[in-house]
Design a protein around this motif. Sequence first.
Motif, PDB file in Angstrom:
ATOM      1  N   TRP A  26     -12.724  19.555   3.118  1.00  0.00           N
ATOM      2  CA  TRP A  26     -13.789  20.206   2.349  1.00  0.00           C
ATOM      3  C   TRP A  26     -13.212  20.785   1.063  1.00  0.00           C
ATOM      4  CZ3 TRP A  26     -18.688  21.064   1.295  1.00  0.00           C
ATOM      5  CH2 TRP A  26     -19.089  22.271   0.710  1.00  0.00           C
ATOM      6  N   ASN A  31     -18.226  17.428   1.710  1.00  0.00           N
ATOM      7  CA  ASN A  31     -17.651  17.307   3.042  1.00  0.00           C
ATOM      8  C   ASN A  31     -17.291  15.834   3.247  1.00  0.00           C
ATOM      9  OD1 ASN A  31     -17.187  16.958   5.800  1.00  0.00           O
ATOM     10  ND2 ASN A  31     -18.618  18.565   6.369  1.00  0.00           N
ATOM     11  N   ASP A  34     -19.080  13.828   6.037  1.00  0.00           N
ATOM     12  CA  ASP A  34     -20.450  13.430   5.722  1.00  0.00           C
ATOM     13  C   ASP A  34     -20.457  12.207   4.811  1.00  0.00           C
ATOM     14  OD1 ASP A  34     -21.585  15.476   7.200  1.00  0.00           O
ATOM     15  OD2 ASP A  34     -21.682  16.851   5.507  1.00  0.00           O
ATOM     16  N   SER A 153     -24.900  19.608   7.268  1.00  0.00           N
ATOM     17  CA  SER A 153     -25.179  19.479   5.838  1.00  0.00           C
ATOM     18  C   SER A 153     -26.388  18.576   5.645  1.00  0.00           C
ATOM     19  CB  SER A 153     -23.967  18.868   5.127  1.00  0.00           C
ATOM     20  OG  SER A 153     -23.786  17.536   5.554  1.00  0.00           O
ATOM     21  N   ARG A 184     -25.114  26.016  -0.432  1.00  0.00           N
ATOM     22  CA  ARG A 184     -23.661  26.191  -0.434  1.00  0.00           C
ATOM     23  C   ARG A 184     -23.106  26.409  -1.832  1.00  0.00           C
ATOM     24  NH1 ARG A 184     -21.778  21.048   3.060  1.00  0.00           N
ATOM     25  NH2 ARG A 184     -23.038  20.073   1.441  1.00  0.00           N
ATOM     26  N   GLN A 234     -27.285  23.294   3.657  1.00  0.00           N
ATOM     27  CA  GLN A 234     -26.883  23.098   5.035  1.00  0.00           C
ATOM     28  C   GLN A 234     -27.889  23.810   5.932  1.00  0.00           C
ATOM     29  OE1 GLN A 234     -22.926  24.763   5.563  1.00  0.00           O
ATOM     30  NE2 GLN A 234     -23.721  26.775   6.067  1.00  0.00           N
TER      31      GLN A 234
END
Length: 271
Positions: A26, A31, A34, A153, A184, A234
């Motif tokens: 991250w 991320n 993801d 997310s 975020r 998220q």
Amino acid sequence: MKLFETISLKLPEINDVNCKIHLAVWNGKDNPLDIFLAGNFEEWQRWQSKRNFEREFIVSLIQLSGTDRWLFAGCYRSSSCKYLDKEQYNYYTTEEVEETMDLSGRLIVNFKRSGRQSYLLAENWAENISVSEIRPKKIVVNEFSGYQHALVSKEHLDIIVVQQVESWKFALASVSGIYLITDRFTGKLYVGSATGEGGIWQRWSEYAVNGHGGNTELIALLGKKGSDYSNNFQYSVLEIADNHADKNSIIAREQYWKAVLCSKEHGYNGN
């Protein structure tokens, strides 16, 4: 067995001397898990602020949340690098090694990261990276592991909804409750509630489709920032209730959480 021993069984020319290890973690914005699950990892990895991949091969590992376990995200041959003045980034031309594709998303290794460095010379660390397991199928998304751990997310939620991942769908459709959307990028919060048939699953599915779920404040935000801004969101569960619970009691709990989190004063809740 060591990671590089496993890889070399697939393609003997790959060794720790001609490889750079990329520890994808991250970065405050993206991320990597993801991105990998969405099928965009190689393109994402090609963009580098520095010339990080000055070896023939890149071995990519994605950290699994909060652990010393890493998902093997593929081995890539790096053929060239071009500095793009406009973007002020180095763009690598890469190609995933076909012989190791069947391990990508299946092989998990143990490795205790030392410090914050994300680009390692393989010969210095190869002996510290051990194979933990090889899963029978490529990881698609993490299975649902409890409401207290239901933190996803937007990119991850999109995959769950599109693929109708059964463990998530069953759990979230079985309950009403209060959920939280966190921006975020800014830290701002939105508290929402879900009642009736379909429960939280129904509401979160709407967010996966358009990013705003019909919420006035989020519609305005995405209208200003663009629909892609929803990728900063998220989703988590604050409180659950039976699908047959009184709607007024759910709304009362929603108001409670708005007060606790000050999401009216400092977040995206308008009322």
